[in-house]
Scaffold this motif. Structure first.
Motif, PDB file in Angstrom:
ATOM      1  N   ARG A  45       0.832  -1.197   0.000  1.00  0.00           N
ATOM      2  CA  ARG A  45       0.000   0.000   0.000  1.00  0.00           C
ATOM      3  C   ARG A  45       0.872   1.254   0.000  1.00  0.00           C
ATOM      4  N   ILE A  46       0.395   2.244  -0.706  1.00  0.00           N
ATOM      5  CA  ILE A  46       1.059   3.543  -0.732  1.00  0.00           C
ATOM      6  C   ILE A  46       0.723   4.264   0.575  1.00  0.00           C
ATOM      7  N   ILE A  47       1.737   4.722   1.295  1.00  0.00           N
ATOM      8  CA  ILE A  47       1.473   5.388   2.567  1.00  0.00           C
ATOM      9  C   ILE A  47       1.761   6.885   2.514  1.00  0.00           C
ATOM     10  N   GLU A  48       2.497   7.330   1.481  1.00  0.00           N
ATOM     11  CA  GLU A  48       2.744   8.772   1.363  1.00  0.00           C
ATOM     12  C   GLU A  48       3.071   9.135  -0.080  1.00  0.00           C
ATOM     13  N   VAL A  49       2.447  10.196  -0.558  1.00  0.00           N
ATOM     14  CA  VAL A  49       2.793  10.811  -1.830  1.00  0.00           C
ATOM     15  C   VAL A  49       3.052  12.277  -1.510  1.00  0.00           C
ATOM     16  N   ALA A  50       4.325  12.658  -1.481  1.00  0.00           N
ATOM     17  CA  ALA A  50       4.698  14.025  -1.080  1.00  0.00           C
ATOM     18  C   ALA A  50       4.480  15.007  -2.231  1.00  0.00           C
ATOM     19  N   LYS A  51       4.158  16.234  -1.894  1.00  0.00           N
ATOM     20  CA  LYS A  51       3.899  17.259  -2.900  1.00  0.00           C
ATOM     21  C   LYS A  51       5.136  17.491  -3.773  1.00  0.00           C
ATOM     22  N   PRO A  52       4.919  17.825  -5.050  1.00  0.00           N
ATOM     23  CA  PRO A  52       6.061  18.087  -5.947  1.00  0.00           C
ATOM     24  C   PRO A  52       6.875  19.293  -5.471  1.00  0.00           C
ATOM     25  N   ARG A  53       8.150  19.287  -5.814  1.00  0.00           N
ATOM     26  CA  ARG A  53       8.970  20.461  -5.563  1.00  0.00           C
ATOM     27  C   ARG A  53       8.555  21.564  -6.543  1.00  0.00           C
ATOM     28  N   ILE A  54       8.878  22.773  -6.213  1.00  0.00           N
ATOM     29  CA  ILE A  54       8.517  23.910  -7.064  1.00  0.00           C
ATOM     30  C   ILE A  54       9.090  23.710  -8.467  1.00  0.00           C
ATOM     31  N   GLY A  55       8.232  23.856  -9.456  1.00  0.00           N
ATOM     32  CA  GLY A  55       8.667  23.710 -10.839  1.00  0.00           C
ATOM     33  C   GLY A  55       8.626  22.295 -11.374  1.00  0.00           C
ATOM     34  N   GLU A  56       8.237  21.309 -10.540  1.00  0.00           N
ATOM     35  CA  GLU A  56       8.154  19.919 -10.978  1.00  0.00           C
ATOM     36  C   GLU A  56       6.720  19.417 -10.891  1.00  0.00           C
ATOM     37  N   SER A  57       6.406  18.408 -11.695  1.00  0.00           N
ATOM     38  CA  SER A  57       5.059  17.839 -11.677  1.00  0.00           C
ATOM     39  C   SER A  57       5.007  16.498 -10.948  1.00  0.00           C
ATOM     40  N   LYS A  58       6.159  15.835 -10.834  1.00  0.00           N
ATOM     41  CA  LYS A  58       6.171  14.539 -10.147  1.00  0.00           C
ATOM     42  C   LYS A  58       6.258  14.754  -8.638  1.00  0.00           C
ATOM     43  N   VAL A 181       9.389   1.236   1.773  1.00  0.00           N
ATOM     44  CA  VAL A 181      10.228   1.386   0.581  1.00  0.00           C
ATOM     45  C   VAL A 181       9.913   2.695  -0.138  1.00  0.00           C
ATOM     46  N   ALA A 182      10.930   3.213  -0.809  1.00  0.00           N
ATOM     47  CA  ALA A 182      10.774   4.414  -1.632  1.00  0.00           C
ATOM     48  C   ALA A 182      10.594   3.979  -3.082  1.00  0.00           C
ATOM     49  N   LEU A 183       9.594   4.534  -3.745  1.00  0.00           N
ATOM     50  CA  LEU A 183       9.325   4.218  -5.140  1.00  0.00           C
ATOM     51  C   LEU A 183       9.900   5.287  -6.056  1.00  0.00           C
ATOM     52  N   ASP A 184      10.088   4.935  -7.301  1.00  0.00           N
ATOM     53  CA  ASP A 184      10.573   5.879  -8.310  1.00  0.00           C
ATOM     54  C   ASP A 184       9.477   6.916  -8.571  1.00  0.00           C
ATOM     55  N   THR A 185       9.760   8.174  -8.243  1.00  0.00           N
ATOM     56  CA  THR A 185       8.721   9.204  -8.349  1.00  0.00           C
ATOM     57  C   THR A 185       8.341   9.517  -9.794  1.00  0.00           C
ATOM     58  N   ALA A 186       9.328   9.468 -10.699  1.00  0.00           N
ATOM     59  CA  ALA A 186       9.027   9.737 -12.107  1.00  0.00           C
ATOM     60  C   ALA A 186       8.136   8.643 -12.676  1.00  0.00           C
ATOM     61  N   GLN A 187       8.453   7.375 -12.346  1.00  0.00           N
ATOM     62  CA  GLN A 187       7.625   6.271 -12.824  1.00  0.00           C
ATOM     63  C   GLN A 187       6.235   6.335 -12.212  1.00  0.00           C
ATOM     64  N   TYR A 188       6.160   6.717 -10.955  1.00  0.00           N
ATOM     65  CA  TYR A 188       4.856   6.831 -10.304  1.00  0.00           C
ATOM     66  C   TYR A 188       3.983   7.855 -11.023  1.00  0.00           C
TER      67      TYR A 188
END
Length: 229
Positions: A45-58, A181-188
């Motif tokens: 299960r996904i437990i956290e999706v952090a907000k994108p950094r400024i200027g990024e969409s992922k 575990v940390a997932l690949d943010t770009a792939q996500y």
């Protein structure tokens, strides 16, 4: 990215577990076989999706929690590979508490790279044009990096951050392991976009979180790498 040969090898390792469609209300995939390098996931299960950094969409970070039961290999007849009891003594392959390759799985630590697989029963109607991964029943494959490992009592294992003093460390409790575990943010983000577009096309659903969770909730195998890889 994962090359075709690497994906095929990982699919073959998962296929050794002999996936089949279990007869139950949820149509879950069960496993009759056994693989040294792969174990069925109890949960993902996904437990956290952090907000994108400024200027990024992922997202700036995507974190998941997965649970495995090391004893599941024993229930499917796995053999070989020594492991030790909590007191450090060796377990015999014939003893009731023997778990194949438990010591290898318990060496997983922070920063190790693992793979999450979504495996389905191989199609009997595949042709020569069907990709090898599909013939082997591999629907999705995603890499992840270990943040921490806990036993079923919540005790932190293999910690090198100083949060647990060496003299305070204890043998792992039980056979279940909970990995953050940390997932690949770009792939996500790609998965978000693809899944959302597909759902919008079919049913007009714009809930991208729900769409993506369909993919990550489908993961049913955790694959580890050989130390030399």
């Amino acid at each position: 990215g994962e090359n075709k040969s690497g994906s095929s090898n990982k699919a073959k390792a998962a296929l050794a577990a002999s996936p089949y469609m279990a007869v139950d209300p949820k149509n879950k995939v069960g496993f009759r076989g056994w693989s040294r390098m792969a174990l069925p996931l109890e949960t993902c299960r996904i437990i956290e999706v952090a907000k994108p950094r400024i200027g990024e969409s992922k997202p700036s970070a995507v974190t998941a929690e997965v649970t495995i039961d090391l004893a599941s290999s024993r229930r499917r007849g796995g053999g070989g590979g020594g492991n030790r009891n909590g007191d450090g003594s060796a377990s015999s392959p014939n003893s009731s508490n023997f778990i194949p390759y438990k010591d290898e799985w318990d060496k997983i630590r922070q920063h190790d790279v693992l793979f999450l697989l979504s495996v389905v029963p191989p199609s009997a109607s595949s042709s020569s044009a069907t990709p090898t991964t599909q013939k082997l029943g591999l629907a999705y494959l995603r890499g992840c990096e270990v943040i921490e490992v806990k036993d079923e009592k919540g005790q932190l294992l293999n910690d090198f951050t100083g949060r647990v003093r060496f003299e305070d460390s204890k043998p792992a409790e039980g056979s279940r392991r909970i990995l953050t575990v940390a997932l690949d943010t770009a792939q996500y983000q790609i998965d978000v976009d693809v899944a959302t577009a597909a759902k919008e096309e079919v049913i007009g659903n714009t809930n991208n979180s729900s769409a993506t969770n369909d993919i990550y909730a489908s993961f049913n195998v955790l694959l580890r790498r050989e130390a030399r890889e």
